[in-house]
Design a protein around this motif. Structure first.
Motif, short mmCIF file in Angstrom:
data_model
loop_
_atom_site.label_atom_id
_atom_site.label_comp_id
_atom_site.label_asym_id
_atom_site.label_seq_id
_atom_site.Cartn_x
_atom_site.Cartn_y
_atom_site.Cartn_z
N PRO A 195 21.65 -3.26 -19.41
CA PRO A 195 22.88 -2.63 -18.93
C PRO A 195 22.87 -2.46 -17.41
CG PRO A 195 22.12 -1.53 -20.91
CD PRO A 195 21.04 -2.51 -20.52
N LEU A 196 24.02 -2.68 -16.83
CA LEU A 196 24.20 -2.58 -15.38
C LEU A 196 24.73 -1.19 -15.04
CD1 LEU A 196 24.32 -3.94 -12.56
CD2 LEU A 196 26.62 -4.76 -13.20
N VAL A 197 24.04 -0.49 -14.13
CA VAL A 197 24.46 0.85 -13.72
C VAL A 197 24.96 0.78 -12.28
CG1 VAL A 197 23.78 3.26 -13.43
CG2 VAL A 197 22.77 1.90 -15.28
N LEU A 198 26.22 1.20 -12.11
CA LEU A 198 26.88 1.17 -10.81
C LEU A 198 27.27 2.60 -10.41
CD1 LEU A 198 29.36 -1.74 -11.68
CD2 LEU A 198 27.16 -1.94 -10.49
N SER A 199 27.52 2.79 -9.12
CA SER A 199 28.04 4.08 -8.68
C SER A 199 29.18 3.84 -7.70
CB SER A 199 26.95 4.95 -8.04
OG SER A 199 26.43 4.32 -6.90
N ASN A 200 30.09 4.83 -7.62
CA ASN A 200 31.19 4.68 -6.67
C ASN A 200 30.64 4.81 -5.26
OD1 ASN A 200 30.99 7.41 -7.81
ND2 ASN A 200 32.58 7.99 -6.36
N THR A 201 31.24 4.04 -4.33
CA THR A 201 30.74 4.03 -2.95
C THR A 201 31.30 5.19 -2.13
OG1 THR A 201 32.50 2.53 -2.24
CG2 THR A 201 30.44 1.53 -2.98
N LYS A 202 32.40 5.79 -2.59
CA LYS A 202 32.91 7.01 -1.98
C LYS A 202 33.62 7.82 -3.06
CE LYS A 202 37.17 5.16 0.02
NZ LYS A 202 37.91 4.95 1.24
N ILE A 236 44.97 12.61 -8.50
CA ILE A 236 45.91 13.66 -8.09
C ILE A 236 47.10 13.73 -9.04
CG2 ILE A 236 47.50 14.43 -6.28
CD1 ILE A 236 45.64 13.24 -4.23
N ASN A 237 47.49 14.97 -9.35
CA ASN A 237 48.81 15.24 -9.90
C ASN A 237 49.39 16.32 -9.01
OD1 ASN A 237 51.00 16.54 -11.30
ND2 ASN A 237 50.38 15.39 -13.11
N ASP A 238 50.47 16.00 -8.30
CA ASP A 238 51.05 16.97 -7.37
C ASP A 238 52.35 17.57 -7.87
OD1 ASP A 238 52.71 14.81 -7.01
OD2 ASP A 238 52.27 14.55 -4.89
N LEU A 252 45.08 7.72 -9.60
CA LEU A 252 44.01 7.39 -8.67
C LEU A 252 44.65 7.07 -7.32
CD1 LEU A 252 40.94 6.81 -8.49
CD2 LEU A 252 41.47 4.46 -9.14
N GLN A 253 44.11 7.64 -6.24
CA GLN A 253 44.72 7.46 -4.92
C GLN A 253 44.38 6.14 -4.26
OE1 GLN A 253 47.21 9.73 -3.76
NE2 GLN A 253 46.90 9.78 -5.96
N GLU A 254 43.23 5.57 -4.61
CA GLU A 254 42.86 4.24 -4.12
C GLU A 254 41.84 3.66 -5.08
OE1 GLU A 254 41.03 4.31 -0.24
OE2 GLU A 254 39.96 6.13 -0.71
N PRO A 255 41.72 2.34 -5.14
CA PRO A 255 40.74 1.74 -6.04
C PRO A 255 39.34 2.30 -5.79
CG PRO A 255 42.20 0.06 -5.18
CD PRO A 255 42.50 1.32 -4.41
N ILE A 256 38.55 2.32 -6.86
CA ILE A 256 37.17 2.80 -6.78
C ILE A 256 36.25 1.59 -6.68
CG2 ILE A 256 35.33 4.09 -7.93
CD1 ILE A 256 37.56 5.57 -9.50
N ASP A 257 35.56 1.46 -5.54
CA ASP A 257 34.56 0.40 -5.37
C ASP A 257 33.27 0.84 -6.05
OD1 ASP A 257 36.29 -1.17 -3.88
OD2 ASP A 257 35.53 -0.45 -1.95
N GLN A 263 35.26 -3.02 -9.44
CA GLN A 263 36.27 -2.11 -8.91
C GLN A 263 37.16 -1.62 -10.05
OE1 GLN A 263 39.13 -3.93 -6.16
NE2 GLN A 263 38.46 -2.48 -4.59
N ILE A 264 37.45 -0.33 -10.03
CA ILE A 264 38.47 0.23 -10.91
C ILE A 264 39.74 0.26 -10.06
CG2 ILE A 264 39.23 2.24 -12.24
CD1 ILE A 264 36.23 2.94 -12.59
N LEU A 265 40.72 -0.57 -10.43
CA LEU A 265 41.89 -0.76 -9.58
C LEU A 265 42.93 0.35 -9.74
CD1 LEU A 265 42.19 -4.61 -10.11
CD2 LEU A 265 41.20 -3.40 -8.15
#
Length: 180
Positions: A122-129, A134-136, A150-155, A168-170
């Motif tokens: 299994p490949l384990v990744l982490s978000n880079t930031k 948000i729900n406003d 999501l406010q921007e894609p997750i690298d 990436q989660i788009l």
């Protein structure tokens, strides 16, 4: 205490929520984009209060996991990373007549792909930031059937190599409901 402050949960209060995100575009460099349906939830604890503006509270994510099953990737699991380094999330009152809230969820994750392209363990990744959901325009808190965006894609990069983005989660249109 201003009336709007009465709408906010008390310090120490823990709020479990179930959630789901369907048709999530998940891009893997060597494979392209697959669509996944995630189910799971989060649990937050109210850490502090502010009386600035109409009032707000800081929320600490104390539990978080979503998973999706894919014929290509096997189980893809998103789990909370280090609880002590993730910034606190925010819930603020934006209107008191009628009550409205903005919730900014700040999340750090590890993502495990059970069957990575090319095989192997299994490949384990982490978000880079830190990710921001948000729900406003919440009309109640805890939320019931509220959609967070999501406010921007997750690298995503292999753990320990944040400059080597491989997935990436788009988008992550997350429907959240309080689950007492």
């Amino acid at each position: 205490m201003p009336p709007a402050q009465n709408y906010l949960p008390s310090i120490g209060y823990e709020i479990p929520c179930s959630s789901y995100a369907v048709n999530v575009p998940f891009r893997v460099d060597v494979l392209g984009t697959v669509t996944l349906d995630f189910k799971g939830g989060w649990k937050v604890r109210v850490e502090s209060r502010s009386t600035e503006g109409l009032g707000s509270v800081k929320l600490k994510v104390i539990g978080n996991e979503w998973s999706a099953d894919s014929p290509v990737l096997g189980r893809v699991t998103i789990t909370q990373a280090n609880v002590d380094t993730t910034p606190l999330s925010l819930l603020e009152v934006t209107s008191d007549q009628p009550p409205k809230f903005r919730n900014i969820m700040l999340l750090d994750h590890t993502v495990t792909i059970e069957r990575p392209p090319g095989g192997g363990t299994p490949l384990v990744l982490s978000n880079t930031k830190t990710a921001r959901l948000i729900n406003d325009n919440l009309t109640m808190y805890p939320p019931q059937g509220a959609v967070y965006q999501l406010q921007e894609p997750i690298d995503l990069a292999p753990v320990g190599t944040p400059n080597h983005v491989v997935a990436q989660i788009l988008q992550f249109p997350l429907t959240v409901s309080h689950n007492p």
